[in-house]
Scaffold this motif. Structure first.
Motif, PDB file in Angstrom:
ATOM      1  N   UNK A  69       2.697   3.472  -1.681  1.00 40.59           N
ATOM      2  CA  UNK A  69       1.555   2.959  -0.781  1.00 40.59           C
ATOM      3  C   UNK A  69       2.150   1.911   0.253  1.00 40.59           C
ATOM      4  N   UNK A  70       1.290   2.601   1.114  1.00 36.89           N
ATOM      5  CA  UNK A  70       1.787   1.521   2.720  1.00 36.89           C
ATOM      6  C   UNK A  70       0.310   1.372   3.657  1.00 36.89           C
ATOM      7  N   UNK A  71       0.305   0.214   4.036  1.00 33.78           N
ATOM      8  CA  UNK A  71      -0.744  -0.112   5.717  1.00 33.78           C
ATOM      9  C   UNK A  71      -0.073   0.508   6.206  1.00 33.78           C
ATOM     10  N   UNK A  72      -0.411   1.130   7.395  1.00 31.69           N
ATOM     11  CA  UNK A  72      -0.477   2.354   8.319  1.00 31.69           C
ATOM     12  C   UNK A  72       1.604   1.714   7.937  1.00 31.69           C
ATOM     13  N   UNK A  73       2.123   0.890   8.377  1.00 32.69           N
ATOM     14  CA  UNK A  73       3.116   1.784   8.451  1.00 32.69           C
ATOM     15  C   UNK A  73       4.518   0.575   7.665  1.00 32.69           C
ATOM     16  N   UNK A  74       2.944  -0.605   7.465  1.00 34.61           N
ATOM     17  CA  UNK A  74       3.615  -1.398   6.804  1.00 34.61           C
ATOM     18  C   UNK A  74       3.927  -1.255   4.966  1.00 34.61           C
ATOM     19  N   UNK A  75       4.823  -1.104   4.250  1.00 37.41           N
ATOM     20  CA  UNK A  75       5.378  -1.017   3.081  1.00 37.41           C
ATOM     21  C   UNK A  75       4.737  -2.034   2.023  1.00 37.41           C
ATOM     22  N   UNK A  76       3.786  -1.359   0.732  1.00 40.17           N
ATOM     23  CA  UNK A  76       3.131  -2.457   0.059  1.00 40.17           C
ATOM     24  C   UNK A  76       3.638  -2.536  -1.110  1.00 40.17           C
ATOM     25  N   UNK A  77       3.611  -1.159  -1.630  1.00 40.92           N
ATOM     26  CA  UNK A  77       4.494  -1.114  -3.270  1.00 40.92           C
ATOM     27  C   UNK A  77       4.929   0.407  -4.233  1.00 40.92           C
ATOM     28  N   UNK A  78       4.847  -0.230  -4.794  1.00 40.22           N
ATOM     29  CA  UNK A  78       4.997   1.453  -5.711  1.00 40.22           C
ATOM     30  C   UNK A  78       4.053   1.030  -6.729  1.00 40.22           C
ATOM     31  N   UNK A  79       3.645   2.354  -7.610  1.00 36.13           N
ATOM     32  CA  UNK A  79       2.706   1.848  -9.042  1.00 36.13           C
ATOM     33  C   UNK A  79       3.584   1.058  -9.538  1.00 36.13           C
ATOM     34  N   UNK A  80       4.098   0.397  -9.745  1.00 32.36           N
ATOM     35  CA  UNK A  80       4.608  -1.055 -10.833  1.00 32.36           C
ATOM     36  C   UNK A  80       4.074  -1.977 -10.093  1.00 32.36           C
ATOM     37  N   UNK A  81       4.267  -1.960  -9.024  1.00 33.79           N
ATOM     38  CA  UNK A  81       3.603  -3.785  -7.510  1.00 33.79           C
ATOM     39  C   UNK A  81       2.609  -3.383  -7.728  1.00 33.79           C
ATOM     40  N   UNK A  82       1.665  -1.493  -7.380  1.00 39.30           N
ATOM     41  CA  UNK A  82       0.156  -2.187  -7.359  1.00 39.30           C
ATOM     42  C   UNK A  82      -0.416  -2.393  -8.447  1.00 39.30           C
ATOM     43  N   UNK A  83       0.144  -1.911 -10.070  1.00 37.82           N
ATOM     44  CA  UNK A  83      -0.406  -2.435 -11.226  1.00 37.82           C
ATOM     45  C   UNK A  83       0.231  -3.864 -11.565  1.00 37.82           C
ATOM     46  N   UNK A  84       0.373  -4.510 -10.904  1.00 36.82           N
ATOM     47  CA  UNK A  84       0.682  -5.814 -10.460  1.00 36.82           C
ATOM     48  C   UNK A  84      -0.320  -6.475 -10.645  1.00 36.82           C
ATOM     49  N   UNK A  85      -0.586  -6.325  -9.188  1.00 31.99           N
ATOM     50  CA  UNK A  85      -1.012  -6.657  -8.505  1.00 31.99           C
ATOM     51  C   UNK A  85      -2.491  -7.085  -8.721  1.00 31.99           C
ATOM     52  N   UNK A  86      -3.074  -5.709  -9.110  1.00 24.58           N
ATOM     53  CA  UNK A  86      -4.381  -5.058 -10.331  1.00 24.58           C
ATOM     54  C   UNK A  86      -4.789  -6.452 -10.493  1.00 24.58           C
ATOM     55  N   UNK A  87      -3.615  -5.956 -12.828  1.00 25.41           N
ATOM     56  CA  UNK A  87      -3.682  -7.195 -13.316  1.00 25.41           C
ATOM     57  C   UNK A  87      -3.763  -8.546 -13.454  1.00 25.41           C
ATOM     58  N   UNK A  88      -3.159  -8.846 -11.743  1.00 26.04           N
ATOM     59  CA  UNK A  88      -3.490 -10.375 -11.384  1.00 26.04           C
ATOM     60  C   UNK A  88      -4.688 -11.038 -10.175  1.00 26.04           C
ATOM     61  N   UNK A  89      -5.127  -9.245 -10.412  1.00 28.21           N
ATOM     62  CA  UNK A  89      -6.441  -9.331  -9.123  1.00 28.21           C
ATOM     63  C   UNK A  89      -6.125 -10.279  -8.066  1.00 28.21           C
ATOM     64  N   UNK A  90      -4.759  -9.612  -7.154  1.00 27.52           N
ATOM     65  CA  UNK A  90      -4.511 -10.336  -6.345  1.00 27.52           C
ATOM     66  C   UNK A  90      -4.338  -8.873  -5.346  1.00 27.52           C
ATOM     67  N   UNK A  91      -5.886  -7.037  -5.522  1.00 24.13           N
ATOM     68  CA  UNK A  91      -4.838  -6.266  -4.912  1.00 24.13           C
ATOM     69  C   UNK A  91      -5.173  -5.840  -3.216  1.00 24.13           C
ATOM     70  N   UNK A  92      -5.860  -6.753  -3.067  1.00 25.75           N
ATOM     71  CA  UNK A  92      -5.978  -6.736  -1.449  1.00 25.75           C
ATOM     72  C   UNK A  92      -4.961  -7.150  -0.637  1.00 25.75           C
ATOM     73  N   UNK A  93      -4.377  -8.051  -1.234  1.00 24.66           N
ATOM     74  CA  UNK A  93      -3.350  -9.003  -0.782  1.00 24.66           C
ATOM     75  C   UNK A  93      -1.906  -8.202  -1.005  1.00 24.66           C
ATOM     76  N   UNK A  94      -1.967  -7.768  -1.982  1.00 23.42           N
ATOM     77  CA  UNK A  94      -1.384  -6.970  -2.036  1.00 23.42           C
ATOM     78  C   UNK A  94      -1.065  -5.559  -1.482  1.00 23.42           C
ATOM     79  N   UNK A  95      -2.027  -5.247  -0.684  1.00 24.16           N
ATOM     80  CA  UNK A  95      -2.833  -4.144   0.148  1.00 24.16           C
ATOM     81  C   UNK A  95      -2.631  -4.708   1.391  1.00 24.16           C
ATOM     82  N   UNK A  96      -3.191  -6.230   1.131  1.00 23.46           N
ATOM     83  CA  UNK A  96      -2.106  -6.318   2.872  1.00 23.46           C
ATOM     84  C   UNK A  96      -3.972  -6.412   3.889  1.00 23.46           C
TER      85      UNK A  96
END
Length: 169
Positions: A69-96
């Motif tokens: 997952x990327x936000x334009x050119x900025x790397x956000x993360x893979x599935x594991x980091x996406x899943x962690x951000x989702x569980x912690x309710x910080x998905x928007x921060x994760x996505x920038x």
């Protein structure tokens, strides 16, 4: 800003397919704009993804697997980091992205902004409550002492009455 999710539309791995579906489904359900970038059918997408995943995030074989997952050119993360951000309710921060109003993540950031003020307020409240508690304890002690004194006076008075009665008889 466009979120880019690199997927392999013709992956033979069910685990990869499930992870891709979870990411895409979540983004769709939350109405977050994104583009699916197929790495199976487009060599340029595959090359770009592999070059832009940071070295520390690449697996030991050096080839990152989708979804990435990327936000334009900025790397956000893979599935594991996406899943962690989702569980912690910080998905928007994760996505920038800025969280929309009324989301838990917005409430968290608002709470973080007001934490210092709340801490001071709580300290003031705590000091006030302690003072009140100490005051009421001392009042309770005073009342108890007064009751004991009254009781002792009554006992003394009753004893005197008994002694006087005995002397009279």
């Amino acid at each position: 800003m466009v979120i880019k999710v690199f997927v392999a539309t013709s992956s033979g791995s069910t685990a990869i397919k499930k992870k891709q579906q979870e990411v895409v489904g979540f983004l769709e359900a939350n109405k977050i704009d994104f583009q699916q970038m197929d790495i199976a059918g487009d060599e340029d997408n595959r090359k770009w993804m592999r070059e832009n995943v940071p070295g520390e995030k690449k697996p030991q074989n050096g080839i990152p697997l989708p979804p990435q997952i990327f936000n334009e050119e900025r790397y956000c993360g893979d599935f594991e980091s996406f899943f962690s951000a989702k569980e912690e309710n910080i998905i928007y921060s994760f996505l920038g992205l800025a969280p929309p109003p009324g989301t838990k993540e917005t409430e968290k950031s608002d709470a973080m902004d007001g934490t210092e003020a709340q801490t001071e307020d709580k300290a003031d409240e705590g000091a006030h409550e302690e003072a009140q508690s100490a005051q009421s304890e001392s009042e309770d002690q005073q009342e108890e002492e007064e009751k004991q004194e009254e009781g002792e006076e009554k006992e003394d008075g009753e004893e005197k009455d008994k002694v006087e009665e005995q002397e009279e008889s």
